[in-house]
Design a protein around this motif. Structure first.
Motif, mmCIF file in Angstrom:
data_model
loop_
_atom_site.group_PDB
_atom_site.id
_atom_site.type_symbol
_atom_site.label_atom_id
_atom_site.label_comp_id
_atom_site.label_asym_id
_atom_site.label_seq_id
_atom_site.Cartn_x
_atom_site.Cartn_y
_atom_site.Cartn_z
ATOM 1 N N ASP A 231 -8.399 6.224 -2.208
ATOM 2 C CA ASP A 231 -8.319 4.777 -2.027
ATOM 3 C C ASP A 231 -7.673 4.107 -3.230
ATOM 4 O OD1 ASP A 231 -9.400 4.852 0.470
ATOM 5 O OD2 ASP A 231 -11.403 4.203 -0.114
ATOM 6 N N MET A 232 -8.012 4.566 -4.429
ATOM 7 C CA MET A 232 -7.402 3.986 -5.622
ATOM 8 C C MET A 232 -5.894 4.203 -5.620
ATOM 9 S SD MET A 232 -9.534 2.346 -7.519
ATOM 10 C CE MET A 232 -8.580 2.229 -9.031
ATOM 11 N N MET A 233 -5.464 5.373 -5.171
ATOM 12 C CA MET A 233 -4.034 5.668 -5.157
ATOM 13 C C MET A 233 -3.312 4.969 -4.006
ATOM 14 S SD MET A 233 -4.117 9.658 -6.313
ATOM 15 C CE MET A 233 -2.342 9.883 -6.177
ATOM 16 N N LEU A 234 -4.004 4.703 -2.931
ATOM 17 C CA LEU A 234 -3.385 3.980 -1.825
ATOM 18 C C LEU A 234 -3.197 2.505 -2.148
ATOM 19 C CD1 LEU A 234 -5.114 5.340 1.419
ATOM 20 C CD2 LEU A 234 -2.698 5.546 0.811
ATOM 21 N N TYR A 235 -4.199 1.908 -2.771
ATOM 22 C CA TYR A 235 -4.232 0.452 -2.893
ATOM 23 C C TYR A 235 -4.020 -0.082 -4.308
ATOM 24 C CZ TYR A 235 -6.389 0.900 1.710
ATOM 25 O OH TYR A 235 -6.647 1.217 3.016
ATOM 26 N N ARG B 262 0.210 14.559 -0.812
ATOM 27 C CA ARG B 262 0.998 15.600 -1.481
ATOM 28 C C ARG B 262 0.736 15.619 -2.983
ATOM 29 N NH1 ARG B 262 6.717 13.931 -0.196
ATOM 30 N NH2 ARG B 262 7.254 15.688 -1.558
ATOM 31 N N ILE B 263 0.616 14.438 -3.587
ATOM 32 C CA ILE B 263 0.361 14.373 -5.030
ATOM 33 C C ILE B 263 -1.005 14.959 -5.357
ATOM 34 C CG2 ILE B 263 -0.049 12.783 -6.950
ATOM 35 C CD1 ILE B 263 2.117 10.968 -5.709
ATOM 36 N N LEU B 264 -2.024 14.599 -4.586
ATOM 37 C CA LEU B 264 -3.373 15.117 -4.839
ATOM 38 C C LEU B 264 -3.422 16.628 -4.666
ATOM 39 C CD1 LEU B 264 -5.583 12.342 -3.200
ATOM 40 C CD2 LEU B 264 -5.338 12.869 -5.640
ATOM 41 N N GLN B 265 -2.707 17.147 -3.691
ATOM 42 C CA GLN B 265 -2.650 18.595 -3.510
ATOM 43 C C GLN B 265 -2.024 19.272 -4.722
ATOM 44 O OE1 GLN B 265 -0.555 19.315 0.175
ATOM 45 N NE2 GLN B 265 -2.431 19.252 1.403
ATOM 46 N N ALA B 266 -0.981 18.668 -5.276
ATOM 47 C CA ALA B 266 -0.268 19.280 -6.396
ATOM 48 C C ALA B 266 -1.136 19.376 -7.645
ATOM 49 C CB ALA B 266 1.009 18.488 -6.697
ATOM 50 N N VAL B 267 -2.045 18.400 -7.843
ATOM 51 C CA VAL B 267 -2.910 18.433 -9.028
ATOM 52 C C VAL B 267 -4.303 18.948 -8.682
ATOM 53 C CG1 VAL B 267 -1.660 16.687 -10.326
ATOM 54 C CG2 VAL B 267 -3.439 15.969 -8.710
ATOM 55 N N ASP B 268 -4.479 19.457 -7.437
ATOM 56 C CA ASP B 268 -5.717 20.110 -6.998
ATOM 57 C C ASP B 268 -6.933 19.199 -7.140
ATOM 58 O OD1 ASP B 268 -7.221 22.127 -5.905
ATOM 59 O OD2 ASP B 268 -7.474 23.242 -7.776
ATOM 60 N N ARG C 209 0.867 -1.180 0.000
ATOM 61 C CA ARG C 209 0.000 0.000 0.000
ATOM 62 C C ARG C 209 0.900 1.225 0.000
ATOM 63 N NH1 ARG C 209 -3.031 -2.478 5.199
ATOM 64 N NH2 ARG C 209 -3.372 -4.549 4.282
ATOM 65 N N ASN C 210 0.496 2.230 -0.720
ATOM 66 C CA ASN C 210 1.313 3.431 -0.839
ATOM 67 C C ASN C 210 1.286 4.265 0.436
ATOM 68 O OD1 ASN C 210 2.444 3.428 -3.555
ATOM 69 N ND2 ASN C 210 0.320 3.532 -4.265
ATOM 70 N N CYS C 211 2.293 5.109 0.560
ATOM 71 C CA CYS C 211 2.415 6.001 1.714
ATOM 72 C C CYS C 211 1.298 7.038 1.685
ATOM 73 C CB CYS C 211 3.776 6.699 1.674
ATOM 74 S SG CYS C 211 3.982 7.982 2.913
ATOM 75 N N PRO C 212 0.454 7.130 2.728
ATOM 76 C CA PRO C 212 -0.657 8.092 2.735
ATOM 77 C C PRO C 212 -0.195 9.540 2.568
ATOM 78 C CG PRO C 212 -0.935 6.470 4.477
ATOM 79 C CD PRO C 212 0.437 6.271 3.922
ATOM 80 N N ASP C 213 0.948 9.889 3.158
ATOM 81 C CA ASP C 213 1.425 11.272 3.047
ATOM 82 C C ASP C 213 1.823 11.596 1.620
ATOM 83 O OD1 ASP C 213 2.280 13.832 4.318
ATOM 84 O OD2 ASP C 213 4.252 13.168 3.601
ATOM 85 N N LEU C 214 2.448 10.642 0.928
ATOM 86 C CA LEU C 214 2.822 10.874 -0.467
ATOM 87 C C LEU C 214 1.579 11.044 -1.328
ATOM 88 C CD1 LEU C 214 4.934 11.048 -2.706
ATOM 89 C CD2 LEU C 214 4.879 8.538 -2.853
ATOM 90 N N VAL C 215 0.560 10.229 -1.106
ATOM 91 C CA VAL C 215 -0.697 10.373 -1.857
ATOM 92 C C VAL C 215 -1.310 11.737 -1.612
ATOM 93 C CG1 VAL C 215 -3.073 9.519 -2.028
ATOM 94 C CG2 VAL C 215 -1.153 7.894 -1.953
ATOM 95 N N ASP D 76 0.302 2.874 -8.930
ATOM 96 C CA ASP D 76 1.707 3.191 -8.698
ATOM 97 C C ASP D 76 1.851 4.706 -8.681
ATOM 98 O OD1 ASP D 76 4.452 3.694 -8.895
ATOM 99 O OD2 ASP D 76 4.811 1.933 -10.147
ATOM 100 N N VAL D 77 2.215 5.262 -7.536
ATOM 101 C CA VAL D 77 2.341 6.721 -7.415
ATOM 102 C C VAL D 77 3.810 7.133 -7.395
ATOM 103 C CG1 VAL D 77 0.121 6.951 -6.250
ATOM 104 C CG2 VAL D 77 2.210 6.669 -4.880
ATOM 105 N N MET D 78 4.690 6.248 -7.881
ATOM 106 C CA MET D 78 6.114 6.551 -7.943
ATOM 107 C C MET D 78 6.592 6.716 -9.389
ATOM 108 S SD MET D 78 7.191 6.330 -4.676
ATOM 109 C CE MET D 78 8.836 5.671 -4.465
#
Length: 561
Positions: A276-280, A252-258, A244-250, A283-285
Motif C-alpha cells: 500500500d505504501m508503494m502504491l499510494y 515486480r519490484i517487491l519480488q526483486a528485493v524478496d 497511484r503506481n502501477c500494481p504490476d510494477l510494484v 515513487d517507485v520510478m
C-alpha cells in the motif's frame, strides 16, 4: 524563538526532502531546528522567528508552489511587517530551461531583505541537478551560524563530518514532519479542502480518448466532479493530481528485493503494508542514492561502489534507469523498512485545466497525454497519465488540489488574444474560449493548434470548428506535422501569417503560449522575434525589447512544462 526555523515551499517534495536533510545536518551540529510547510505558517508571525532558512521550488514560469502562495503574497504586499532582527538565508530550486529560473527563491530573498532582515549566508539557485549547489549552500549556512546569535548545545560534532554524513547517508524523508513541535500561535492548525495538504476526492464523470484508435498518440479527456469541494477555480489555473503506481510494477519490484507484499512497515506512527505504501505514497520510478547504497550493503562484494564514488556517473545512471532496473540488477534481499526509507515520496502531477467555471461550475476537465515508451527493451509508463487513462473510469475517486496561477489568466473581454497551443497545450485555451463564449466577449480570438495527423489527432475537433464557424474564433490555424513530406509546426503557421499576427500585436493583442518548454516554446519565441523584426521593421535588439515589454505589460504569457 531560539530554534532555527526551516520553511519549505514544494510541489514535488524535493524542497521538503532537502529541508529535512538540512535539519539533520543542523541537528547533528547541536542546533534546535523546526521544519514547517509554508502553508502551516501564519505569515504575520515571521517577526517572532530569529533565524530562518527558506528552501523553495518555483512553479511554472516564475510562480510560487501552491503551499508557498500565501506566504509569498503576504511578503510582497504592503501589509508585510518589518523583519528587523531576522537572520535568513534562501535556497531556491528551479530549472534553467525556464526564463524565470528560481524566481520564487529570488522573490523571498529580496523581500526578506527589503523588510529589514539580515542575509547571513548567500542565496543559492539550484538547477534540476541540485545536490552540489545545495551542499555548498548548507556548508555556507553552517559556517556562518556562529556569527548569528544562536548557539548549539555542547553535544555538537564537526561540521565537515556532518556534511559528509548527511549528504552520503541522509535519513529517510519523514512523511509527517516528525520534528515539528506542538503547534503554537505562529502556525495554522489545518489546511482547507482542495489544497496539496488536504486534497479533495473528486469522482470521475468521464474518461475518453480524444485521438483516433489508429493514432500513435493517446490523449484522454478526464471530467471530474468537484461539487461541494469549495474549489473556486479560474480558466488558466492548474490541477494537482495525486496518482497511484502501477500494481504490476510494484509486484515486480517487491519480488526483486524478496519482500512479501503484506509485510508491515511503519510510517506516520502507524502500520501499513509495504504494498500500500508503494502504491499510494512512494515513487517507485526514480532512483535515490540511498537505494543504491542499501543494495550495495546487502550484495556480495561491492557491485555499485564505483558508481557511488563518482557523482557524475551516478547521476547519469539514475537519469537513464529506474528502480526496477536497479533492483533487477542487484537481486538481493533487503529489510522492508530500510527499503521503504530509500524511496522518495510520490509527487503529485500538475495539469492545465481545460474547462471554465462559467461553462462547468461543478466540474474540472483535464486533457492528458498518456505516456508510454521503451527503455532498455521494456515498455515503461508515465505514472499519472497511465493511472488516469487505465484505472480511473466513471465513479472512481481521484485526490486533487487546485494550483492557482498568478499571471496566466484570461485578459479583459474586449482585448484580442492569440493562443498558441499544440497537442495538450490546447487545454487552457479550451477553457478560455468557453469563458469568452459564456461572457459574450467582444475581443477577437486567434488559435494556433497542431498535432501529428488531422484525421486522427485533432483534439476537440467539433468544438474548435464550431467556435470557428460561429465566429468565437476569428482565426484558426492548424499545423499537422506528419500529413505532408515536410514537417509543419505551429511556428511555421505563425510565420506564414506574420503580417497579420504583427497587426494583432500592434492593436494590443495578448499572446498566450502553452506546451513543451524545451522545444516548442523556444521555437515560438524565436518566431515571434522574427515576425516583429520583419513585419514591424525592428532591429534584432529592438525586437527583443518589444517582446520583453509585452511580457512586462502582461501581454506575453506562457504556461510551459
Amino acid at each position: 524563538m531560539s530554534a532555527i526555523h526551516i520553511l519549505y515551499g514544494t510541489e514535488t517534495y524535493n524542497s521538503e526532502s532537502l529541508a529535512e536533510r538540512t535539519s539533520d545536518a543542523l541537528s547533528q551540529q547541536g542546533y534546535a531546528v523546526e521544519i514547517w510547510d509554508m502553508d502551516d505558517v501564519e505569515p504575520n508571525s515571521l517577526s517572532q522567528i530569529k533565524v530562518l532558512l527558506i528552501i523553495t521550488s518555483t512553479f511554472g514560469d516564475g510562480d510560487p508552489p501552491s503551499n508557498a502562495q500565501g506566504l509569498h503574497d503576504y511578503l510582497v504586499s504592503q501589509d508585510a511587517s518589518s523583519l528587523a532582527g531576522l537572520h535568513f538565508s534562501v535556497c531556491g530550486l528551479g530549472d534553467t530551461d525556464y526564463e524565470h529560473f528560481c524566481q520564487c527563491g529570488k522573490d523571498f530573498d529580496a523581500r526578506l531583505h527589503a523588510l529589514g532582515g539580515t542575509r547571513f549566508a548567500p542565496r543559492a539557485d539550484c538547477d534540476t541537478d541540485y545536490e552540489e549547489t545545495w551542499e555548498n549552500w548548507l556548508g555556507a549556512v553552517i559556517d556562518e551560524l556562529p556569527n548569528v546569535d544562536v548557539k548549539p548545545t555542547d553535544d555538537s560534532i564537526d561540521a565537515e563530518s556532518v556534511l559528509g554524513s548527511v549528504v552520503d547517508n541522509h535519513a529517510a524523508a519523514s512523511l509527517s514532519g516528525s520534528n515539528k513541535p506542538v503547534a503554537s500561535g505562529v502556525y495554522r492548525q489545518s489546511a482547507p479542502t482542495g489544497t496539496r495538504k488536504n486534497p479533495f476526492l473528486a469522482t470521475v464523470l468521464e474518461n475518453k480518448n480524444l485521438n483516433h484508435s489508429a493514432s500513435d498518440k493517446e490523449t484522454r479527456h478526464i471530467a471530474l466532479n468537484i461539487e461541494n469541494s469549495g474549489m473556486d477555480y479560474r480558466a488558466g489555473d492548474a490541477l494537482g493530481v495525486f496518482p497511484r503506481n502501477c500494481p504490476d510494477l510494484v509486484r515486480r519490484i517487491l519480488q526483486a528485493v524478496d519482500i512479501e507484499r503484506d509485510q508491515a512497515v511503519r510510517a506516520d506512527d502507524n502500520w501499513y503494508t509495504i504494498r500500500d505504501m508503494m502504491l499510494y505514497r512512494k515513487d517507485v520510478m526514480q532512483i535515490d542514492r540511498r537505494l543504491m547504497e542499501l543494495l550495495n550493503r546487502h550484495a556480495v562484494g561491492d557491485p555499485f561502489g564505483p558508481l557511488l564514488q563518482d557523482k557524475k556517473q551516478l547521476g547519469e545512471y539514475c537519469r537513464q534507469h529506474q528502480v526496477i532496473d536497479l533492483v533487477d540488477a542487484a537481486r538481493v534481499r533487503v529489510p522492508a523498512q530500510d527499503f521503504l526509507a530509500t524511496l522518495r515520496p510520490l509527487a503529485p502531477r500538475l495539469y492545465s485545466i481545460s474547462s471554465s467555471p462559467e461553462a462547468f461550475p461543478n466540474e474540472i476537465h483535464l486533457t492528458v497525454n498518456v505516456l508510454r515508451y521503451d527503455l532498455h527493451g521494456s515498455m515503461r509508463k508515465g505514472v499519472a497519465s497511465t493511472f488516469l487513462a487505465e484505472r480511473t473510469g466513471p465513479g472512481v475517486e481521484v485526490a486533487i488540489y487546485l494550483q492557482r496561477t498568478r499571471d496566466f489568466l484570461l485578459c479583459a473581454d474586449d482585448l484580442p488574444i492569440i493562443m498558441i497551443g499544440p497537442g495538450t497545450g490546447i487545454a487552457p485555451f479550451r477553457a478560455f474560449l468557453q469563458a469568452r463564449e459564456a461572457r459574450g466577449a467582444s475581443g477577437q480570438s486567434w488559435v494556433f493548434f497542431g498535432s501529428l495527423h488531422e484525421s486522427m489527432d485533432f483534439l476537440y475537433r467539433d468544438e474548435l470548428l464550431g467556435w470557428d464557424e460561429d465566429g468565437l474564433i476569428a482565426r484558426l490555424d492548424l499545423a499537422w506535422s506528419r500529413d505532408q513530406a515536410h514537417k509543419v509546426y505551429v511556428q511555421h503557421k505563425m510565420y506564414e501569417n506574420g503580417a497579420a499576427l504583427y497587426r494583432w500585436l500592434d492593436a494590443g493583442a495578448v499572446v498566450y503560449v502553452c506546451g513543451d518548454k524545451t522545444r516548442m516554446a523556444k521555437d515560438v519565441h524565436k518566431t515571434l522575434l522574427r515576425i516583429i523584426q520583419e513585419f514591424g521593421a525592428y532591429s534584432r535588439t529592438d525586437a527583443e525589447e518589444y517582446l520583453s515589454q509585452l511580457e512586462t505589460d502582461g501581454r506575453y504569457l506562457r504556461d510551459v512544462y
